[in-house]
Design a protein around this motif. Structure first.
Motif, PDB file in Angstrom:
ATOM      1  N   LYS A 179       0.825  -1.201   0.000  1.00  0.00           N
ATOM      2  CA  LYS A 179       0.000   0.000   0.000  1.00  0.00           C
ATOM      3  C   LYS A 179       0.866   1.261   0.000  1.00  0.00           C
ATOM      4  CE  LYS A 179      -3.986  -1.894   2.546  1.00  0.00           C
ATOM      5  NZ  LYS A 179      -4.870  -1.663   3.708  1.00  0.00           N
ATOM      6  N   THR A 180       0.297   2.339  -0.487  1.00  0.00           N
ATOM      7  CA  THR A 180       0.944   3.651  -0.483  1.00  0.00           C
ATOM      8  C   THR A 180       0.152   4.560   0.445  1.00  0.00           C
ATOM      9  OG1 THR A 180       1.601   3.326  -2.787  1.00  0.00           O
ATOM     10  CG2 THR A 180       1.678   5.574  -1.954  1.00  0.00           C
ATOM     11  N   PRO A 181       0.846   5.351   1.280  1.00  0.00           N
ATOM     12  CA  PRO A 181       2.283   5.602   1.366  1.00  0.00           C
ATOM     13  C   PRO A 181       2.949   4.725   2.419  1.00  0.00           C
ATOM     14  CG  PRO A 181       1.158   7.173   2.734  1.00  0.00           C
ATOM     15  CD  PRO A 181       0.077   6.296   2.128  1.00  0.00           C
ATOM     16  N   VAL A 182       4.281   4.887   2.526  1.00  0.00           N
ATOM     17  CA  VAL A 182       5.086   4.280   3.582  1.00  0.00           C
ATOM     18  C   VAL A 182       5.979   5.384   4.148  1.00  0.00           C
ATOM     19  CG1 VAL A 182       6.991   2.690   4.037  1.00  0.00           C
ATOM     20  CG2 VAL A 182       5.037   1.933   2.664  1.00  0.00           C
ATOM     21  N   LEU A 183       6.101   5.414   5.467  1.00  0.00           N
ATOM     22  CA  LEU A 183       6.952   6.401   6.133  1.00  0.00           C
ATOM     23  C   LEU A 183       8.223   5.714   6.614  1.00  0.00           C
ATOM     24  CD1 LEU A 183       6.772   9.456   7.176  1.00  0.00           C
ATOM     25  CD2 LEU A 183       6.263   8.430   9.397  1.00  0.00           C
ATOM     26  N   CYS A 224       3.995   1.472   8.321  1.00  0.00           N
ATOM     27  CA  CYS A 224       2.934   1.145   7.369  1.00  0.00           C
ATOM     28  C   CYS A 224       1.594   1.629   7.912  1.00  0.00           C
ATOM     29  CB  CYS A 224       2.886  -0.366   7.141  1.00  0.00           C
ATOM     30  SG  CYS A 224       4.449  -1.069   6.539  1.00  0.00           S
ATOM     31  N   ASP A 225       0.787   2.197   7.042  1.00  0.00           N
ATOM     32  CA  ASP A 225      -0.568   2.661   7.348  1.00  0.00           C
ATOM     33  C   ASP A 225      -0.540   4.068   7.954  1.00  0.00           C
ATOM     34  OD1 ASP A 225      -3.506   1.226   7.576  1.00  0.00           O
ATOM     35  OD2 ASP A 225      -3.253   2.843   9.024  1.00  0.00           O
ATOM     36  N   THR A 226      -1.369   4.952   7.371  1.00  0.00           N
ATOM     37  CA  THR A 226      -1.363   6.353   7.804  1.00  0.00           C
ATOM     38  C   THR A 226      -1.836   6.533   9.248  1.00  0.00           C
ATOM     39  OG1 THR A 226      -3.557   6.664   6.803  1.00  0.00           O
ATOM     40  CG2 THR A 226      -1.629   7.292   5.472  1.00  0.00           C
ATOM     41  N   VAL A 238      -3.477  -7.320   1.028  1.00  0.00           N
ATOM     42  CA  VAL A 238      -3.256  -8.235   2.150  1.00  0.00           C
ATOM     43  C   VAL A 238      -1.954  -9.038   2.022  1.00  0.00           C
ATOM     44  CG1 VAL A 238      -5.719  -8.410   2.637  1.00  0.00           C
ATOM     45  CG2 VAL A 238      -4.667 -10.038   1.060  1.00  0.00           C
ATOM     46  N   ASP A 239      -1.032  -8.603   1.175  1.00  0.00           N
ATOM     47  CA  ASP A 239       0.240  -9.292   1.025  1.00  0.00           C
ATOM     48  C   ASP A 239       0.955  -9.355   2.379  1.00  0.00           C
ATOM     49  OD1 ASP A 239       0.772  -8.838  -2.293  1.00  0.00           O
ATOM     50  OD2 ASP A 239      -0.575  -7.464  -1.256  1.00  0.00           O
ATOM     51  N   PRO A 240       1.357 -10.547   2.831  1.00  0.00           N
ATOM     52  CA  PRO A 240       1.961 -10.668   4.167  1.00  0.00           C
ATOM     53  C   PRO A 240       3.423 -10.237   4.189  1.00  0.00           C
ATOM     54  CG  PRO A 240       1.860 -12.815   3.117  1.00  0.00           C
ATOM     55  CD  PRO A 240       1.170 -11.860   2.183  1.00  0.00           C
ATOM     56  N   VAL A 241       3.846  -9.724   5.325  1.00  0.00           N
ATOM     57  CA  VAL A 241       5.251  -9.399   5.579  1.00  0.00           C
ATOM     58  C   VAL A 241       5.730 -10.345   6.674  1.00  0.00           C
ATOM     59  CG1 VAL A 241       6.906  -7.656   6.304  1.00  0.00           C
ATOM     60  CG2 VAL A 241       4.918  -6.997   4.936  1.00  0.00           C
TER      61      VAL A 241
END
Length: 310
Positions: free
Chosen positions: A52-56, A64-66, A269-272
């Motif tokens: 997903k976009t964005p990444v900080l 990840c996630d705003t 939902v791609d896992p990390v």
């Protein structure tokens, strides 16, 4: 202070939310432009697959996630506050609603054929086809489902009239003073304002349109360009920050040292995969090692994400 780095692209609506919250805080930051569709090899080196976009990025810490980004930036600079004292639950809950319900309505309205024809008028047909295929993959396997455009149009007046009522009660911003709630609605309406096909969904509500102008008026802070390769090198040469000092027992038994995978619940939902090094009430942190980025800590919010044994 380690540079704040935002990985984003101009037309991403959640990236606009991130840019606005950086502007609200009056922060300087480095801007890394990422592809709007997969693959994103430089970003993947940092995140391990979160798409997903964005990444900080702050050094070797990747957020990840705003929703989590806002909490991290609150630590960076406490004032002005995203979560005004006494309204923390209210504004956070409203923001979560906006990032799901308002977002899905806006996506349906923007992705109707008439709107897409305008948005992609100058894009080659193969580019449009690739973008549509990428977004279809983005929504596979998650709990979020695309709202039929007829239903989005049917419900939109209710959502907007409720926003108007909230502004009538509270003045210039949704809860009196600016908060994360304002930014979590504003980016969805900014998205609609991009073409004359969808702009009336905002402009037909003058009080909301005036409020949107106030929120967008915070601007984007002070960005300066940085290449994707330079951002990866910054992570390689940095050490992750000290872990939070929080005592918490995970109800599902996850603990530091577990090999796990973390993924969004709704879409993308791609896992990390990595080693769980911190599990708190708001945040999960994975330790990953990448041949290009070195050792990084990837941060996820607990809310809206799932964790599974690796």
């Amino acid at each position: 202070m380690t540079d704040i780095i935002l990985h984003h692209y101009p037309t991403s609506l959640f990236a606009e939310k991130a840019r606005l919250i950086l502007g609200f805080k009056g922060l300087s930051w480095r801007s890394v432009t990422v592809p709007s569709i997969m693959p994103k090899p430089d970003l993947t080196a940092l995140t391990g697959g979160y798409r997903k976009t964005p990444v900080l990025q702050i050094g070797a810490d990747i957020y990840c996630d705003t929703a989590l980004m806002a909490r991290r930036l609150e630590q960076e600079k406490a004032s002005p506050a995203f979560f005004p004292e006494g309204q923390e639950f209210t504004v956070a809950s409203f923001a979560a609603w906006a990032d799901s319900v308002m977002f899905m309505h806006a996506v349906s309205l923007v992705f109707q054929p008439e709107s897409l024809a305008v948005r992609f008028a100058k894009v080659p047909p193969e580019g449009v086809k690739a973008f549509v295929a990428d977004r279809a993959a983005l929504f596979q396997g998650g709990s979020a489902t695309r709202l039929p455009v007829e239903q989005a149009k049917h419900q939109w007046p209710t959502l907007m009239s409720r926003l108007e009522q909230q502004l009538e009660r509270n003045g210039d911003f949704l809860f009196g003073a600016p908060s994360i709630a304002d930014f979590s609605v504003a980016h969805t309406l900014w998205f609609l304002k991009q073409t004359p096909v969808t702009a009336p969904f905002v402009d037909d509500y003058p009080e909301v349109a005036a409020w949107l102008a106030r929120v967008l008026g915070f601007g984007h802070g002070a960005p300066s360009e940085l290449s994707p390769a330079e951002a990866v090198e910054i992570a390689l040469n940095a050490t992750p920050a000290a872990l939070p000092d929080e005592q918490f027992v995970d109800l599902n038994g996850f603990k530091a040292g577990d090999q796990v995978s973390i993924s969004a619940v709704d879409y993308g939902v791609d896992p990390v995969e990595g080693e769980l090094v911190f599990s708190g009430r708001e945040e999960l942190i994975l330790r990953r090692e990448d041949e290009r980025a070195g050792v990084v800590h990837v941060h996820f919010p607990r809310f809206g994400f799932r964790i599974e044994k690796g």
